[in-house]
Scaffold this motif. Structure first.
Motif, PDB file in Angstrom:
ATOM      1  N   PRO A   1       1.251  -0.698  -0.222  1.00 38.82           N
ATOM      2  CA  PRO A   1      -0.208  -0.256   0.167  1.00 38.82           C
ATOM      3  C   PRO A   1       1.011   1.189   0.377  1.00 38.82           C
ATOM      4  CG  PRO A   1       0.189  -0.362   2.143  1.00 38.82           C
ATOM      5  CD  PRO A   1       0.813  -1.986   0.733  1.00 38.82           C
ATOM      6  N   CYS A   2      -0.124   2.239  -0.718  1.00 43.55           N
ATOM      7  CA  CYS A   2       1.208   3.977  -0.837  1.00 43.55           C
ATOM      8  C   CYS A   2       1.025   4.484   0.790  1.00 43.55           C
ATOM      9  CB  CYS A   2       0.325   4.688  -1.839  1.00 43.55           C
ATOM     10  SG  CYS A   2       0.865   5.858  -2.337  1.00 43.55           S
ATOM     11  N   TYR A   3       1.929   4.647   1.344  1.00 41.23           N
ATOM     12  CA  TYR A   3       2.460   5.209   2.510  1.00 41.23           C
ATOM     13  C   TYR A   3       1.856   7.159   1.689  1.00 41.23           C
ATOM     14  CZ  TYR A   3       3.762   8.373   6.688  1.00 41.23           C
ATOM     15  OH  TYR A   3       3.316   9.104   8.070  1.00 41.23           O
ATOM     16  N   ALA A   4       0.853   7.891   2.348  1.00 37.48           N
ATOM     17  CA  ALA A   4       0.359   8.828   2.011  1.00 37.48           C
ATOM     18  C   ALA A   4       0.645   9.401   3.539  1.00 37.48           C
ATOM     19  CB  ALA A   4      -0.325   8.888   2.331  1.00 37.48           C
ATOM     20  N   PRO A   5       1.889  10.956   3.843  1.00 36.80           N
ATOM     21  CA  PRO A   5       1.702  11.514   4.506  1.00 36.80           C
ATOM     22  C   PRO A   5       1.580  12.427   4.649  1.00 36.80           C
ATOM     23  CG  PRO A   5       3.572  11.785   2.551  1.00 36.80           C
ATOM     24  CD  PRO A   5       2.689  10.999   2.133  1.00 36.80           C
ATOM     25  N   THR A   6       0.990  13.298   6.160  1.00 37.88           N
ATOM     26  CA  THR A   6       0.426  14.069   6.103  1.00 37.88           C
ATOM     27  C   THR A   6       1.045  16.080   5.729  1.00 37.88           C
ATOM     28  OG1 THR A   6       1.192  14.409   8.553  1.00 37.88           O
ATOM     29  CG2 THR A   6      -1.097  12.865   8.425  1.00 37.88           C
ATOM     30  N   THR A   7       0.654  16.567   6.021  1.00 42.02           N
ATOM     31  CA  THR A   7       0.257  17.571   5.839  1.00 42.02           C
ATOM     32  C   THR A   7       1.543  18.520   6.259  1.00 42.02           C
ATOM     33  OG1 THR A   7      -1.708  18.262   5.300  1.00 42.02           O
ATOM     34  CG2 THR A   7      -0.325  20.826   5.894  1.00 42.02           C
ATOM     35  N   VAL A   8       1.637  18.009   7.968  1.00 38.61           N
ATOM     36  CA  VAL A   8       2.824  18.549   8.483  1.00 38.61           C
ATOM     37  C   VAL A   8       4.338  17.717   7.732  1.00 38.61           C
ATOM     38  CG1 VAL A   8       2.855  16.901  10.785  1.00 38.61           C
ATOM     39  CG2 VAL A   8       3.505  19.180  11.167  1.00 38.61           C
ATOM     40  N   GLU A   9       4.276  16.457   7.598  1.00 34.53           N
ATOM     41  CA  GLU A   9       4.747  15.729   7.496  1.00 34.53           C
ATOM     42  C   GLU A   9       5.376  16.313   6.170  1.00 34.53           C
ATOM     43  OE1 GLU A   9       4.807  11.071   7.117  1.00 34.53           O
ATOM     44  OE2 GLU A   9       2.590  11.432   7.862  1.00 34.53           O
TER      45      GLU A   9
ATOM     46  N   ALA B   1      -2.563  28.653  13.317  1.00 37.72           N
ATOM     47  CA  ALA B   1      -3.564  27.952  12.557  1.00 37.72           C
ATOM     48  C   ALA B   1      -4.699  26.821  13.357  1.00 37.72           C
ATOM     49  CB  ALA B   1      -3.492  27.557  10.833  1.00 37.72           C
ATOM     50  N   GLY B   2      -4.060  25.958  13.830  1.00 36.14           N
ATOM     51  CA  GLY B   2      -4.598  25.298  15.195  1.00 36.14           C
ATOM     52  C   GLY B   2      -4.317  23.457  14.477  1.00 36.14           C
ATOM     53  N   LEU B   3      -3.426  23.513  13.437  1.00 38.61           N
ATOM     54  CA  LEU B   3      -2.800  21.754  13.390  1.00 38.61           C
ATOM     55  C   LEU B   3      -3.004  21.193  14.524  1.00 38.61           C
ATOM     56  CD1 LEU B   3      -2.159  20.026  10.351  1.00 38.61           C
ATOM     57  CD2 LEU B   3       0.471  20.647  11.683  1.00 38.61           C
ATOM     58  N   ASP B   4      -3.654  19.774  14.496  1.00 41.71           N
ATOM     59  CA  ASP B   4      -4.040  19.461  15.067  1.00 41.71           C
ATOM     60  C   ASP B   4      -2.586  17.764  15.074  1.00 41.71           C
ATOM     61  OD1 ASP B   4      -3.927  17.112  17.500  1.00 41.71           O
ATOM     62  OD2 ASP B   4      -5.518  16.403  16.489  1.00 41.71           O
ATOM     63  N   LEU B   5      -1.420  18.536  15.775  1.00 39.78           N
ATOM     64  CA  LEU B   5      -0.077  17.729  15.314  1.00 39.78           C
ATOM     65  C   LEU B   5      -0.153  15.916  15.441  1.00 39.78           C
ATOM     66  CD1 LEU B   5       2.561  19.613  16.700  1.00 39.78           C
ATOM     67  CD2 LEU B   5       1.670  19.347  14.230  1.00 39.78           C
ATOM     68  N   GLN B   6      -1.435  15.869  16.682  1.00 38.77           N
ATOM     69  CA  GLN B   6      -1.883  14.051  16.927  1.00 38.77           C
ATOM     70  C   GLN B   6      -2.356  13.070  16.060  1.00 38.77           C
ATOM     71  OE1 GLN B   6       0.510  13.365  19.707  1.00 38.77           O
ATOM     72  NE2 GLN B   6       0.623  15.484  19.406  1.00 38.77           N
ATOM     73  N   SER B   7      -2.735  14.176  15.335  1.00 42.59           N
ATOM     74  CA  SER B   7      -3.099  13.926  14.469  1.00 42.59           C
ATOM     75  C   SER B   7      -2.696  13.399  12.981  1.00 42.59           C
ATOM     76  CB  SER B   7      -4.992  14.393  14.085  1.00 42.59           C
ATOM     77  OG  SER B   7      -4.394  15.463  13.532  1.00 42.59           O
TER      78      SER B   7
ATOM     79  N   VAL C   1       9.356  19.038  18.708  1.00 42.77           N
ATOM     80  CA  VAL C   1       8.868  18.681  20.003  1.00 42.77           C
ATOM     81  C   VAL C   1       8.516  19.718  21.059  1.00 42.77           C
ATOM     82  CG1 VAL C   1      10.504  18.509  22.058  1.00 42.77           C
ATOM     83  CG2 VAL C   1      11.124  17.618  19.775  1.00 42.77           C
ATOM     84  N   GLU C   2       8.752  20.988  20.458  1.00 44.84           N
ATOM     85  CA  GLU C   2       8.101  22.393  21.431  1.00 44.84           C
ATOM     86  C   GLU C   2       6.306  22.468  21.158  1.00 44.84           C
ATOM     87  OE1 GLU C   2       9.590  23.583  23.954  1.00 44.84           O
ATOM     88  OE2 GLU C   2      11.631  22.301  23.360  1.00 44.84           O
ATOM     89  N   ALA C   3       6.478  21.733  20.226  1.00 48.13           N
ATOM     90  CA  ALA C   3       4.782  21.964  19.270  1.00 48.13           C
ATOM     91  C   ALA C   3       3.827  20.438  19.820  1.00 48.13           C
ATOM     92  CB  ALA C   3       4.774  21.894  18.232  1.00 48.13           C
ATOM     93  N   GLY C   4       4.909  19.376  20.756  1.00 50.32           N
ATOM     94  CA  GLY C   4       3.744  18.575  21.207  1.00 50.32           C
ATOM     95  C   GLY C   4       4.488  17.023  20.610  1.00 50.32           C
ATOM     96  N   ALA C   5       5.147  16.957  19.616  1.00 50.87           N
ATOM     97  CA  ALA C   5       5.498  15.818  19.676  1.00 50.87           C
ATOM     98  C   ALA C   5       6.482  14.679  20.488  1.00 50.87           C
ATOM     99  CB  ALA C   5       7.087  16.541  18.290  1.00 50.87           C
ATOM    100  N   ASP C   6       5.835  13.856  20.310  1.00 51.31           N
ATOM    101  CA  ASP C   6       5.897  12.556  21.494  1.00 51.31           C
ATOM    102  C   ASP C   6       7.520  12.549  21.631  1.00 51.31           C
ATOM    103  OD1 ASP C   6       6.036  10.835  23.390  1.00 51.31           O
ATOM    104  OD2 ASP C   6       4.775   9.517  22.590  1.00 51.31           O
TER     105      ASP C   6
ATOM    106  N   VAL D   1       5.537  25.267   8.958  1.00 47.50           N
ATOM    107  CA  VAL D   1       5.566  24.747  10.006  1.00 47.50           C
ATOM    108  C   VAL D   1       4.933  24.908  11.421  1.00 47.50           C
ATOM    109  CG1 VAL D   1       5.976  22.451  11.520  1.00 47.50           C
ATOM    110  CG2 VAL D   1       5.956  22.750   9.182  1.00 47.50           C
ATOM    111  N   GLN D   2       5.187  26.432  10.887  1.00 47.50           N
ATOM    112  CA  GLN D   2       4.211  27.450  12.510  1.00 47.50           C
ATOM    113  C   GLN D   2       3.282  27.829  11.885  1.00 47.50           C
ATOM    114  OE1 GLN D   2       6.189  27.495  15.205  1.00 47.50           O
ATOM    115  NE2 GLN D   2       4.115  28.545  15.651  1.00 47.50           N
ATOM    116  N   VAL D   3       3.406  28.403  10.779  1.00 46.58           N
ATOM    117  CA  VAL D   3       1.928  28.668  10.719  1.00 46.58           C
ATOM    118  C   VAL D   3       0.761  27.702  10.659  1.00 46.58           C
ATOM    119  CG1 VAL D   3       0.860  29.644   8.290  1.00 46.58           C
ATOM    120  CG2 VAL D   3       3.221  30.502   8.587  1.00 46.58           C
TER     121      VAL D   3
END
Length: 167
Positions: free
Chosen positions: A69-77, A94-100, A123-128, A88-90
């Motif tokens: 299957p094709c791996y489709a990166p997300t917006t932040v990726e 704007a409310g990007l939910d990094l956890q999703s 990391v500062e934005a909440g990456a695990d 990425v800061q923009v």
């Protein structure tokens, strides 16, 4: 950027383009680049005018996938791979939910590319810092954030991640 501003000011609706293949928001994200400051300006403009901000922020990209299957990166990726910390800061502002957003893959990718400013922003934005990249989502395959930094032999980043709680 000036042309986009004029179009939006004249009331041009954000609709799909190229025979319904790509919405304008996706085009703005696809073309964002650290090497092009105007691309971040355009991203801001289209984001401000986007009627469905959630959909805009949470798109995925199948970029030249040859695997199944094709791996489709997300917006932040995708934006992290363009090495645009500002973009990425923009998106975060704007409310990007990094956890999703598969942010761990973006973080490991930034580490693999020695993009320490991007890694620190994520990391500062909440990456695990104890997260694991998914197979297909990073240059290293399935790997922990800390192991990726160790593999790159980046002692400063290893120390930073450990100070943030990585184990």
């Amino acid at each position: 950027a000036a042309a986009v501003e004029r179009l939006l000011a004249s009331g041009v609706a954000l609709q799909s383009s190229w025979s319904e293949l790509l919405p304008p928001g996706k085009l703005a994200i696809v073309h964002v680049s650290a090497a092009s400051p105007d691309s971040v300006t355009i991203l801001r403009q289209i984001l401000a005018a986007e009627p469905d901000r959630h959909a805009f922020l949470h798109q995925t990209f199948s970029l030249n996938c040859r695997r199944s299957p094709c791996y489709a990166p997300t917006t932040v990726e995708h934006v992290a791979r363009q090495r645009s910390v500002e973009a990425v800061q923009v998106l975060i502002d704007a409310g990007l939910d990094l956890q999703s957003q598969g942010v761990t893959n973006a973080l490991v990718y930034a580490i693999a590319e020695d993009d320490e400013p991007m890694a620190r922003l994520l990391v500062e934005a909440g990456a695990d810092v104890n997260g694991w990249a998914k197979a297909g989502g990073s240059l290293f395959g399935e790997i922990s954030v800390l192991d990726a930094a160790r593999r790159k032999e980046n002692a400063a980043l290893v120390d930073y991640l450990q100070a943030k709680g990585a184990r």
